[in-house]
Write a protein that holds these residues in place. Structure first.
Motif, short mmCIF file in Angstrom:
data_model
loop_
_atom_site.label_atom_id
_atom_site.label_comp_id
_atom_site.label_asym_id
_atom_site.label_seq_id
_atom_site.Cartn_x
_atom_site.Cartn_y
_atom_site.Cartn_z
N PRO A 241 0.91 -1.36 0.17
CA PRO A 241 0.16 -0.08 0.20
C PRO A 241 1.21 1.24 -0.27
CG PRO A 241 -0.37 -1.15 2.01
CD PRO A 241 0.59 -2.26 0.92
N ALA A 242 2.22 1.23 -0.08
CA ALA A 242 3.24 2.42 0.48
C ALA A 242 3.04 3.11 -0.69
CB ALA A 242 4.29 1.94 1.36
N SER B 20 -5.22 -6.64 5.04
CA SER B 20 -4.05 -6.38 6.44
C SER B 20 -3.97 -7.37 7.28
CB SER B 20 -4.55 -5.26 6.80
OG SER B 20 -3.88 -4.64 5.18
N SER B 21 -2.61 -7.89 7.27
CA SER B 21 -2.41 -8.50 9.12
C SER B 21 -3.18 -7.66 9.72
CB SER B 21 -1.51 -8.51 9.09
OG SER B 21 -0.56 -7.62 8.97
N SER B 22 -3.48 -6.24 10.27
CA SER B 22 -4.18 -5.51 11.10
C SER B 22 -5.72 -6.43 10.70
CB SER B 22 -4.29 -4.96 11.45
OG SER B 22 -4.86 -3.65 10.20
N ASP B 23 -6.17 -7.14 9.79
CA ASP B 23 -7.48 -7.39 9.80
C ASP B 23 -7.76 -8.45 10.65
OD1 ASP B 23 -8.39 -5.30 8.57
OD2 ASP B 23 -8.16 -5.79 6.60
N PRO C 146 -5.35 -9.36 13.75
CA PRO C 146 -4.71 -9.99 14.32
C PRO C 146 -4.13 -11.20 15.19
CG PRO C 146 -6.03 -8.13 14.88
CD PRO C 146 -7.05 -9.54 14.00
N TYR C 147 -2.64 -11.40 15.33
CA TYR C 147 -2.17 -12.44 16.16
C TYR C 147 -1.16 -11.98 17.41
CZ TYR C 147 -0.11 -17.14 17.50
OH TYR C 147 0.38 -17.23 18.81
N ASP C 148 -1.45 -11.94 18.36
CA ASP C 148 -0.46 -11.10 19.09
C ASP C 148 1.22 -12.21 19.08
OD1 ASP C 148 -2.17 -13.45 20.18
OD2 ASP C 148 -2.25 -12.78 22.43
N PHE C 149 1.34 -11.21 18.52
CA PHE C 149 3.33 -11.92 18.60
C PHE C 149 3.44 -11.85 20.00
CE2 PHE C 149 2.67 -10.76 14.57
CZ PHE C 149 2.95 -11.62 13.51
N ARG D 186 9.19 -6.34 13.58
CA ARG D 186 7.63 -6.24 12.32
C ARG D 186 8.09 -7.75 11.29
NH1 ARG D 186 8.20 -0.26 13.90
NH2 ARG D 186 7.69 -0.09 15.15
N ARG D 187 6.50 -7.94 10.53
CA ARG D 187 5.89 -8.39 9.63
C ARG D 187 4.77 -8.74 9.67
NH1 ARG D 187 6.62 -14.58 7.81
NH2 ARG D 187 5.62 -14.79 6.10
N THR D 188 4.29 -7.45 9.10
CA THR D 188 3.30 -7.40 8.32
C THR D 188 2.75 -7.88 7.07
OG1 THR D 188 3.82 -5.09 7.55
CG2 THR D 188 2.80 -5.16 9.64
N HIS E 46 0.06 -7.70 3.46
CA HIS E 46 -0.99 -7.15 2.66
C HIS E 46 -1.30 -7.64 1.69
CE1 HIS E 46 -0.41 -3.85 5.24
NE2 HIS E 46 0.84 -3.47 4.93
N GLU F 294 -5.94 -5.48 19.94
CA GLU F 294 -3.99 -5.69 19.31
C GLU F 294 -4.26 -5.29 17.23
OE1 GLU F 294 -2.35 -8.09 21.49
OE2 GLU F 294 -0.35 -7.90 18.89
N LEU G 204 -1.51 -3.48 15.67
CA LEU G 204 -0.68 -4.25 14.60
C LEU G 204 -0.78 -2.87 12.34
CD1 LEU G 204 -1.36 -7.02 13.72
CD2 LEU G 204 0.43 -6.70 13.03
N GLU H 47 2.37 -0.10 13.16
CA GLU H 47 2.89 -0.97 12.55
C GLU H 47 3.30 -0.87 11.57
OE1 GLU H 47 4.22 -4.56 16.82
OE2 GLU H 47 3.83 -4.88 14.44
N GLU H 48 1.91 -1.47 10.47
CA GLU H 48 1.79 -1.22 9.52
C GLU H 48 2.35 -0.20 9.23
OE1 GLU H 48 -1.21 -5.08 8.74
OE2 GLU H 48 -2.27 -2.75 9.28
N MET I 62 4.69 0.81 6.76
CA MET I 62 4.24 1.84 5.20
C MET I 62 5.30 3.06 4.78
SD MET I 62 0.03 1.64 5.45
CE MET I 62 -0.46 0.18 5.46
N PHE J 134 4.27 5.66 6.15
CA PHE J 134 3.71 7.13 6.47
C PHE J 134 3.24 7.57 8.14
CE2 PHE J 134 0.01 4.58 3.43
CZ PHE J 134 0.67 5.02 2.47
#
Lengths: 436, 168
Positions: free
Chosen positions: A325-326, A354-357, A359-362, A400-402, A404, B52, B56, B59-60, B64, B66
């Motif tokens: 997305p960036a 996205s992974s934030s949709d 979320p998994y608590d790392f 960080r590992r995200t 999309h 959470e 995340l 973090e995203e 990015m 932003f």
């Protein structure tokens, strides 16, 4: 003998593929398992749409709830019993909370909550405190007992040690679901030496800690969490199925709001569409009912609803590409315009995920404002945060590992027919990048 | 399609900068309780309501580019400060994300300490209870923070002030 301390004449056991046996001696626990709200969990899969990728993943929240109960039972009866930090009077409360912690999950939990803006934790509380069989059983222990069970599950109970058994970074919930999900999906990740972890757990005032000698078993557990997330929970094809399920429910909701006449009237959903549903309506839903509607809606006049339901039922899933997305967020607007020109509604057929949709608590090593980390109990009796002693955990925590992805119906875009040139243009924009 | 990300970028932009992850968590939670349309799900944790999803998403947004995250070692813990980047502002310009009164609400929140916001968010978490029960629950879950009567009164007054600001 009070109901709280009443034991069954003979111990009951459930055969279980993960823990071998689940042991029940308490009358209260036996009665709760028989309650209709708990039996409903048999009809809700633990991993939602994952069965469309890992065909074995048909296990239910019923299996998992019994598993969490069994793990907690072993901790408090075999490890904590007799230790001064553990208050034995909390035993039944913690067992009930372990058994009932997922009671409020709806069908295809995540998608359902997303579409209808629900929170399963609220429904767990509503079932525990409302006019239900579960509430009637808990009230027989003590009129305040349902509220206490609810507080433990909501993490607002005064005894933090009791809460941490069910909800912390190394708790019975995760220890059961990692192993159970690994077993039923058939993957080789997710396994760790739970027996060893249980043996080195020690109660402290506010939390469970782990003896230093058990660090390697905990490392294995942390690695399992990490691998299961990327290999199973966030599997892109499973996400594709969830995207379609979510969009189908959204479409049905939208049609209902516009007065569309369904051929197969969504009787069970009507009050959810209008946000006028009661706890009874909520409990009446399960995945069998959702699937029945989807089977029927395959024949609806509305082409979008019929297509999305058909895709879900017959596993005609969306294709996906990695999407940055960036770099590419401006392309989304262009793609949306092209989809419209091609006669394909982007609201339902072009989906950014996205992974934030999900979320998994790392594991996070106690950063400011975060949750309580896992503490090792050192030989000098002091506590040390796990990643300070473990190079393996330090290597994967806080990194960080995200992720999309962009989902789309490749079949619609590549079939011959109308608007062929526009569709080609769309495919060039999508696949001209990195087809996976 | 990136609406939820845009809302967070806008939140940080309006705040100018937010110091502390806990503070950011509580600020978004309180704004959500004031009916601003943040979708992040919250659960109760050690420091009160915690999401959470928000962790995340931030973090995203940092990945990015932003948002920027500045780390500062405070000895016993690390403090993080968030600001919006030029890329973030450009991204925001392509999105429709106007929420009247959000800026006033954010400035009021950002002026408060993390401890105070932890108390306010905890009281709001229990806002289905009556005032006495809310206070009782606050002392049960936050006993170690020893909130004074005066602090609790200030927190309720602050909640009313925020609600008034949103209604006005």
């Amino acid at each position: 003998m009070s109901y709280a301390t009443q034991k069954l004449a003979e111990e009951k056991v459930f055969k279980d593929p993960v823990h071998r046996y689940i042991h029940v001696r308490d009358q209260v626990i036996w009665d709760l398992i028989g309650a209709r709200e708990f039996q409903r969990l048999r009809r809700i899969k633990q991993l939602g749409t994952t069965y469309l990728v890992f065909h074995g993943a048909e296990h239910s929240r019923f299996n998992h709830s019994l598993g969490v109960y069994e793990v907690v039972r072993r901790i408090i009866d075999d490890i904590f019993k007799g230790r001064p930090e553990w208050d034995e009077s909390e035993r039944l409360l913690v067992l009930c909370a372990a058994l009932l912690h997922d009671l409020g999950h709806g069908p295809f939990s995540h998608a359902f909550e997303h579409v209808f803006d629900l929170d399963h934790e609220k429904y767990t509380q509503a079932i525990l405190l409302g006019d239900t069989e579960v509430n009637a059983i808990l009230k027989q222990v003590d009129p305040e007992f349902p509220q206490h069970v609810s507080d433990v599950i909501a993490k607002t109970y005064s005894n933090k040690l009791a809460v941490s058994l069910i909800s912390s970074q190394i708790d019975a919930d995760r220890m059961d679901y990692l192993q159970r999900d690994a077993y039923f999906t058939g993957v080789s990740y997710g396994h760790f030496d739970m027996e060893r972890i249980l043996r080195v757990m020690r109660p402290r005032e506010d939390q469970v800690v782990i003896k230093k000698s058990g660090m390697h078993a905990v490392e294995d557990y942390i690695m399992s969490r990490y691998q299961m997330y990327w290999q199973v929970y966030f599997h892109p094809v499973s996400r594709s199925a969830e995207v379609i399920l979510t969009k189908a429910l959204h479409r049905a909701k939208e049609l209902s709001s516009t007065g569309y006449q369904f051929t197969y009237e969504p009787r069970h959903f009507k009050k959810f569409f209008d946000s006028t549903f009661s706890l009874k309506d909520y409990l009446a839903l399960d995945e069998g009912i959702v699937m029945t509607y989807f089977q029927e809606w395959v024949h609806e006049k509305d082409e979008i609803l019929a297509d999305l339901c058909d895709r879900f039922i017959n596993r005609r899933l969306f294709q996906y590409i990695e999407f940055d997305p960036a770099k590419d967020y401006r392309k989304l607007t262009e793609l949306e315009q092209l989809f419209k020109k091609a006669g394909i509604n982007p609201k339902y057929y072009l989906v950014f995920d996205s992974s934030s949709d999900l979320p998994y608590d790392f594991y996070r090593p106690g950063e400011e404002g975060e949750r309580v980390p896992i503490h090792l109990l050192m030989p000098n009796n002091e506590l040390s945060e796990l990643s300070r002693s473990s190079d393996i955990v330090e290597a994967i925590s806080g990194k960080r590992r995200t992720d999309h992805k962009l989902y789309f119906p490749e079949d619609l875009l590549t079939q011959d027919g109308k608007k062929k040139m526009i569709k080609k243009q769309i495919m060039a924009l999508l696949i001209g990048k990195s087809k996976t | 399609m990136l609406e939820e990300h845009a809302k967070i970028v806008q939140f940080i932009t309006l705040a100018g900068e937010v110091t502390g992850r806990k503070k950011l968590q509580k600020m978004v939670y309180i704004a959500k309780k004031m009916n601003f349309p943040f979708q992040e799900k919250y659960q109760f944790h050690m420091y009160g309501p915690y999401s959470e999803e928000l962790t995340l998403r931030v973090e995203e947004l940092c990945n990015m580019a932003f948002l920027t995250e500045k780390m500062e070692d405070k000895g016993s813990y690390v403090q993080y400060t968030y600001t919006c980047t030029d890329e973030g502002r450009q991204f925001l310009a392509t999105m429709e994300s106007e929420y009247p009164k959000l800026d006033q609400c954010i400035h009021r929140l950002n002026d408060k300490s993390s401890r105070f916001l932890e108390m306010v968010s905890t009281l709001l978490y229990f806002n289905t209870l009556d005032r006495e029960a809310q206070i009782e629950k606050l002392h049960v879950v936050k006993g170690k923070l020893n909130f004074t009567e005066k602090e609790v009164e200030d927190a309720f007054a602050f909640i009313e002030e925020l609600q008034g600001c949103v209604r006005a």
